[in-house]
Design an enzyme around this catalytic site. Structure first.
Site, mmCIF file in Angstrom:
data_model
loop_
_atom_site.group_PDB
_atom_site.id
_atom_site.type_symbol
_atom_site.label_atom_id
_atom_site.label_comp_id
_atom_site.label_asym_id
_atom_site.label_seq_id
_atom_site.Cartn_x
_atom_site.Cartn_y
_atom_site.Cartn_z
ATOM 1 N N ASP A 129 -107.259 52.598 46.517
ATOM 2 C CA ASP A 129 -108.125 52.156 47.209
ATOM 3 C C ASP A 129 -108.999 50.738 45.983
ATOM 4 O O ASP A 129 -109.021 51.408 45.129
ATOM 5 C CB ASP A 129 -109.474 52.862 47.592
ATOM 6 C CG ASP A 129 -110.922 52.237 47.709
ATOM 7 O OD1 ASP A 129 -111.047 50.931 47.420
ATOM 8 O OD2 ASP A 129 -111.265 53.185 48.888
ATOM 9 N N LYS A 135 -117.594 61.419 50.196
ATOM 10 C CA LYS A 135 -118.414 62.175 49.846
ATOM 11 C C LYS A 135 -119.462 62.906 48.625
ATOM 12 O O LYS A 135 -120.151 62.754 48.262
ATOM 13 C CB LYS A 135 -118.838 60.487 49.321
ATOM 14 C CG LYS A 135 -117.968 59.313 49.067
ATOM 15 C CD LYS A 135 -118.441 57.829 49.289
ATOM 16 C CE LYS A 135 -117.895 57.122 48.943
ATOM 17 N NZ LYS A 135 -117.344 56.516 51.209
ATOM 18 N N ASP A 137 -109.340 47.702 52.262
ATOM 19 C CA ASP A 137 -108.963 47.522 50.946
ATOM 20 C C ASP A 137 -108.053 48.361 50.866
ATOM 21 O O ASP A 137 -108.056 48.809 49.445
ATOM 22 C CB ASP A 137 -110.291 47.382 50.260
ATOM 23 C CG ASP A 137 -110.993 49.315 50.297
ATOM 24 O OD1 ASP A 137 -110.352 49.960 51.988
ATOM 25 O OD2 ASP A 137 -111.995 49.494 50.111
HETATM 26 N N1 GDD Z 1 -116.034 45.472 60.698
HETATM 27 C C1 GDD Z 1 -117.143 46.501 59.344
HETATM 28 N N2 GDD Z 1 -118.179 46.479 59.738
HETATM 29 N N3 GDD Z 1 -116.016 46.936 58.661
HETATM 30 C C2 GDD Z 1 -116.476 47.631 57.570
HETATM 31 C C3 GDD Z 1 -118.242 47.771 57.888
HETATM 32 C C4 GDD Z 1 -118.597 47.438 59.032
HETATM 33 O O1 GDD Z 1 -120.316 47.382 59.525
HETATM 34 N N4 GDD Z 1 -118.396 48.531 56.876
HETATM 35 C C5 GDD Z 1 -116.787 48.462 56.242
HETATM 36 N N5 GDD Z 1 -116.040 48.068 56.717
HETATM 37 C C6 GDD Z 1 -114.906 47.722 56.466
HETATM 38 C C7 GDD Z 1 -114.698 47.736 54.208
HETATM 39 O O2 GDD Z 1 -114.208 46.193 54.173
HETATM 40 C C8 GDD Z 1 -113.042 48.373 54.118
HETATM 41 O O3 GDD Z 1 -112.026 47.764 54.497
HETATM 42 C C9 GDD Z 1 -113.110 49.855 54.867
HETATM 43 O O4 GDD Z 1 -114.602 49.788 55.817
HETATM 44 C C10 GDD Z 1 -114.012 51.484 54.119
HETATM 45 O O5 GDD Z 1 -114.813 50.707 53.827
HETATM 46 P P1 GDD Z 1 -115.846 51.180 52.321
HETATM 47 O O6 GDD Z 1 -116.323 50.119 51.678
HETATM 48 O O7 GDD Z 1 -114.312 50.060 51.377
HETATM 49 O O8 GDD Z 1 -115.448 52.426 51.891
HETATM 50 P P2 GDD Z 1 -114.923 53.532 51.021
HETATM 51 O O9 GDD Z 1 -114.189 53.057 50.136
HETATM 52 O O10 GDD Z 1 -116.137 53.365 49.809
HETATM 53 O O11 GDD Z 1 -114.517 55.414 51.562
HETATM 54 C C11 GDD Z 1 -113.596 54.448 52.402
HETATM 55 O O12 GDD Z 1 -112.146 54.715 51.983
HETATM 56 C C12 GDD Z 1 -112.201 55.831 51.592
HETATM 57 C C13 GDD Z 1 -110.511 55.297 51.135
HETATM 58 O O13 GDD Z 1 -110.370 54.406 50.715
HETATM 59 C C14 GDD Z 1 -113.562 55.846 53.827
HETATM 60 O O14 GDD Z 1 -113.081 55.718 55.091
HETATM 61 C C15 GDD Z 1 -113.874 57.371 53.131
HETATM 62 O O15 GDD Z 1 -113.053 58.445 53.911
HETATM 63 C C16 GDD Z 1 -112.236 57.039 52.202
HETATM 64 O O16 GDD Z 1 -111.845 58.257 51.533
HETATM 65 MG MG MG Z 2 -112.702 51.088 50.082
#
Ligand code: GDD
Ligand code: MG
Length: 341
Positions: A218, A159, A108
């Site tokens: 993001d 976070k 994303d």
């Molecule tokens: N296959 C799979 N299975 N993918 C997953 C799962 C799962 O169980 N859970 C989450 N994802 C995928 C989401 O689709 C997304 O592309 C990515 O992993 C990160 O998940 P998000 O839900 O978007 O996390 P976030 O935005 O709160 O935080 C993450 O991204 C930040 C930067 O954009 C973390 O990695 C943070 O540390 C980071 O700063």
């Molecule tokens: Mg994200």
């Protein structure tokens, strides 16, 4: 080099839009966001992408039945149940038989990060894992990282509250890993790369991070998804020439738009209908959305086939779910989510 793209999350912050369409298939100025992510991979040395799927996997397979996007080979790893980020990485790597240095991308994130530079940095430091970092004002919704002057990671805190965040450098969601990382992830259960794997690698001294000043967003919240669309309208390059752009409004050729419509920073996707006197400012209309005469929509997302009734005033931050009908003369503003939520 092989790259895993994580696209298995449920996209909860973008509900109700993500009930119908997984986050990475939501359109970014008319093109699924996933394809915009691919445009940067194709420029570097990535010859195979493993899509790590869990949520609504069939939609991805139906969208890309021929096993490639933009000339890059595509394979699928569908989790039987959500394994969280590290569990998903291990599962995808096993499914694809990864046995060499590989990349992982959060699906994303829209960025023009130079992946080749990140891989060189990783190799130069003989790291087990390397994270791309991005500087932000408020790190509290991200993974927050500190490093020494060599780039070795000291802390990785997912976070943290804003006051206790140890730096303004955040995990940008792009990693380079050695296959040995996989052995340290327990199989067949939920494991978080951010909460378990990174802190452990950091304590072992084998995790590095490289600060990068690339464009980065993001797209996982309504505000940031809207901003990503606006950035593409203003010229952020997602690997294609943007036809049908009029000022800062993009309209699909099949859309019907009255001449008296006033618009700025607007996406009007396939088969949309926009009536007389409508005002659109910072708005994404997804395929088949209808905005009736005299309505005003600002800083909002309108889902597929939703209808905005005549003379309604929407925004800021309304998210209208697929097929939801907003009655005429409605007044809605402030983080309103409309639909089956
Ligand atoms: N296959 C799979 N299975 N993918 C997953 C799962 C799962 O169980 N859970 C989450 N994802 C995928 C989401 O689709 C997304 O592309 C990515 O992993 C990160 O998940 P998000 O839900 O978007 O996390 P976030 O935005 O709160 O935080 C993450 O991204 C930040 C930067 O954009 C973390 O990695 C943070 O540390 C980071 O700063
Ligand atoms: Mg994200």
């Amino acid at each position: 080099m092989k790259s895993i793209i994580l696209v298995g999350g449920k996209g909860t912050r973008l509900r109700p839009l993500t009930y119908e369409v997984p986050k990475q298939l939501l359109p970014l100025v008319g093109l699924p966001m996933l394809e915009c992510v691919f445009s940067s991979l194709a420029k570097h040395d990535v010859d195979e992408v493993v899509l790590s799927l869990g949520y609504l996997p069939d939609q991805f397979m139906e969208a890309y039945p021929f096993g490639s996007i933009q000339g890059v080979k595509l394979t699928y790893a569908v989790e039987p149940e959500p394994l969280d980020t590290a569990g998903a990485i291990r599962f995808a790597a096993e499914t694809a038989g990864i046995d060499d240095t590989f990349l992982v991308l959060n699906g994303d994130v829209l960025t023009d990060l130079d992946l080749s530079t990140l891989v060189s940095f990783h190799r130069r430091h003989q790291a087990t894992g390397t994270i791309a970092l991005h500087e932000v004002d408020d790190p509290s919704r991200y993974g927050v990282v500190t490093t020494d002057e060599e780039g070795r990671v000291g802390d990785f805190v997912e976070k943290p509250p804003r006051e206790s965040a140890p730096s303004n450098l955040i995990n940008a969601g792009t990693y380079v890993f050695e296959p040995s990382v996989l052995d340290a992830i327990a199989p067949n259960r939920r494991v978080s790369v951010e909460r378990e794997v990174f802190p452990r690698l950091a304590s072992e001294g084998s995790l590095y991070a490289m600060v990068d000043n690339a464009y980065w967003i993001d797209t996982g919240t309504p505000e940031s998804f809207l901003q990503a669309n606006v950035d593409v309208l203003h010229g952020f390059d997602v690997g294609r020439h943007l036809e049908h752009l009029d000022g800062t409004t993009w309209r699909h050729p099949s859309a019907t738009v009255a001449r008296s419509v006033r618009s700025r920073n607007a996406v009007i996707d396939e088969d949309c209908v926009v009536g007389a006197g409508v005002v659109l400012e910072n708005v994404v209309l997804m395929p088949g959305a209808i905005v009736r005469d005299g309505a005003q929509v600002r800083n909002s997302l309108v889902g597929p086939r939703a209808v905005i009734g005549s003379h309604s005033i929407l925004g800021p931050t309304c998210v209208v779910g697929a097929e939801y009908v907003v009655p005429e003369h409605s007044r809605l503003s402030g983080s309103v989510k409309l639909g089956d939520i």
